[in-house]
Design an enzyme around this catalytic site. Structure first.
Site, mmCIF file in Angstrom:
data_model
loop_
_atom_site.group_PDB
_atom_site.id
_atom_site.type_symbol
_atom_site.label_atom_id
_atom_site.label_comp_id
_atom_site.label_asym_id
_atom_site.label_seq_id
_atom_site.Cartn_x
_atom_site.Cartn_y
_atom_site.Cartn_z
ATOM 1 N N HIS A 172 -59.216 -59.192 12.567
ATOM 2 C CA HIS A 172 -59.809 -60.489 12.258
ATOM 3 C C HIS A 172 -58.747 -61.491 11.814
ATOM 4 O O HIS A 172 -58.664 -62.612 12.347
ATOM 5 C CB HIS A 172 -60.864 -60.329 11.162
ATOM 6 C CG HIS A 172 -61.572 -61.593 10.810
ATOM 7 N ND1 HIS A 172 -62.743 -61.973 11.412
ATOM 8 C CD2 HIS A 172 -61.269 -62.586 9.916
ATOM 9 C CE1 HIS A 172 -63.138 -63.131 10.922
ATOM 10 N NE2 HIS A 172 -62.258 -63.522 10.012
ATOM 11 N N GLU A 173 -57.931 -61.084 10.848
ATOM 12 C CA GLU A 173 -56.900 -61.988 10.344
ATOM 13 C C GLU A 173 -55.821 -62.247 11.390
ATOM 14 O O GLU A 173 -55.245 -63.334 11.430
ATOM 15 C CB GLU A 173 -56.286 -61.415 9.064
ATOM 16 C CG GLU A 173 -57.264 -61.241 7.912
ATOM 17 C CD GLU A 173 -57.983 -62.538 7.555
ATOM 18 O OE1 GLU A 173 -57.393 -63.619 7.721
ATOM 19 O OE2 GLU A 173 -59.145 -62.466 7.111
ATOM 20 N N HIS A 183 -56.887 -65.133 13.522
ATOM 21 C CA HIS A 183 -56.572 -66.413 12.891
ATOM 22 C C HIS A 183 -55.078 -66.720 12.998
ATOM 23 O O HIS A 183 -54.681 -67.860 13.282
ATOM 24 C CB HIS A 183 -56.976 -66.392 11.413
ATOM 25 C CG HIS A 183 -58.449 -66.415 11.171
ATOM 26 N ND1 HIS A 183 -59.295 -67.337 11.747
ATOM 27 C CD2 HIS A 183 -59.241 -65.613 10.397
ATOM 28 C CE1 HIS A 183 -60.535 -67.124 11.336
ATOM 29 N NE2 HIS A 183 -60.533 -66.074 10.525
#
Length: 353
Positions: free
Chosen positions: A17-18, A21
């Site tokens: 997820h990170e 980003h």
């Protein structure tokens, strides 16, 4: 061993997820100060290219990608706040998109091992079915939809019938490639193949095996991913309507416990790993959907604020100060943490009871 695998799975999903980003921020020219896995004190750190500090922190309960201008105003041209609308949307949505991609890749890897896929079909209709409903079902009719919702997998039939709550249903089947609609099928008293009366919709079902070609593997991978998305929406709808309560939710403790049970109940280690991987794919897609909800403190909330701020700037010629967004995010973050603590406590009580 399965508990360790569950914790590792959470770490991978958080990192993915990170990383989404992070990659999107880099592609859009946004300065990233820190990319962290976990929360709390830093256990390991290393400075990478362009000044980004990569860290692993003590508490395995999350992570973050700290970008310039994410939470406060900045004059830096490489800050997130100074990027265009679509670049911001890309950065905010990239984490959820990466989780969804991870889920799809896990499903594809599992489906690559499949030799065939089950297709739900009609096995037969009760003797009274045609007289009651004015139309006949034929053996081999393929389930297409129930009450307008597609039947992607065999398990969908039980789910959609449960949601119907014994109310009349609209059933669509495929017969020789053509759609056949059966409207307003009501629960009634029918005769089973064994000659016994029963309450139901008057049809029995089975499944046939379809060869696992490359096309079928890709199709069922997508079907499974979309099915996971739909299950999340059904769950949210049940929470809103009161059909399910907050006590029915599971947090990290409950999920780890479930994964441990899935592994322990599998017939072999290989089967356990496949079942846990499948469960991990479901969690990945679940995280993707939940993170895009328009709730402050979530990625979807950031996108919502971005849309509101953009509309305000164009209509009223005034931009909403970022400090207001930060304050609202802080309040909702505290509420979400409170909910997480409640769910975690509830999970622990279920384990000890």
């Amino acid at each position: 061993m399965y508990i360790i695998l569950a914790i590792l799975m959470f770490g991978i999903l958080i990192a993915a997820h990170e990383w989404g980003h992070f990659i999107a921020a880099r592609l859009c020219g946004v300065t990233v100060h820190e990319f962290a896995i976990g929360m709390g004190p830093a256990l390991w750190k290393k400075e990478g290219k362009k000044g980004t500090q990569f860290t692993i922190r003590a508490l395995p309960i999350g992570g973050f990608c700290a970008m310039e201008g994410e939470e406060e105003e900045s004059d830096d041209p490489h800050s997130l706040g100074n990027q265009g609308f679509w670049k911001k949307v890309l950065v905010f949505a990239a984490g959820a998109a990466m989780n969804f991609l991870v889920g799809v890749l896990i499903l594809l890897a599992l489906n690559c091992r499949a030799t065939g896929f089950l297709v739900p079909v009609i096995q037969g209709g009760a003797p009274e079915f045609e007289a009651v409903n004015g139309v006949a079902l034929e053996e081999g009719d393929v389930f297409y939809s129930i009450n307008g919702s597609r039947v992607y997998l065999t398990s969908d039939i039980d789910l959609l019938l449960m949601l119907a709550d014994r109310q009349p249903i609209d059933l669509v089947v495929l017969r020789d490639g053509e759609k056949v609609e059966l409207k307003n099928l009501a629960v009634g008293t029918y005769t089973s193949p064994e000659g016994e009366p029963y309450e139901g919709y008057g049809f029995t079902r089975t499944a046939v095996v379809q060869e696992a070609t490359l096309g079928q593997r890709l199709k069922y991978t997508w079907y499974n991913a979309i099915d996971f998305v739909r299950i999340v929406w059904y769950s949210l709808k049940m929470l809103v309507t009161g059909s399910a309560g907050v006590s029915d939710l599971s947090g990290p403790v409950g999920i780890v416990s479930t994964i441990n049970e899935v592994g322990a109940q599998s017939v072999s280690v290989a089967a356990a790993l496949e079942n846990i991987a499948y469960f991990g794919a479901m969690i990945a897609v679940n995280l993707a959907v939940m993170n895009l909800l328009p709730i402050p403190a979530l990625d979807g909330g950031h996108i919502l604020f971005l849309v509101v701020s953009t509309v305000s700037e164009r209509v009223f010629r005034r931009k909403i100060p970022m400090k207001y967004e930060a304050a609202i995010n802080m309040v909702f973050f505290a509420l979400l943490m409170g909910l997480m603590l409640f769910v975690t406590f509830n999970d622990v009580m279920k384990l000890v009871s």
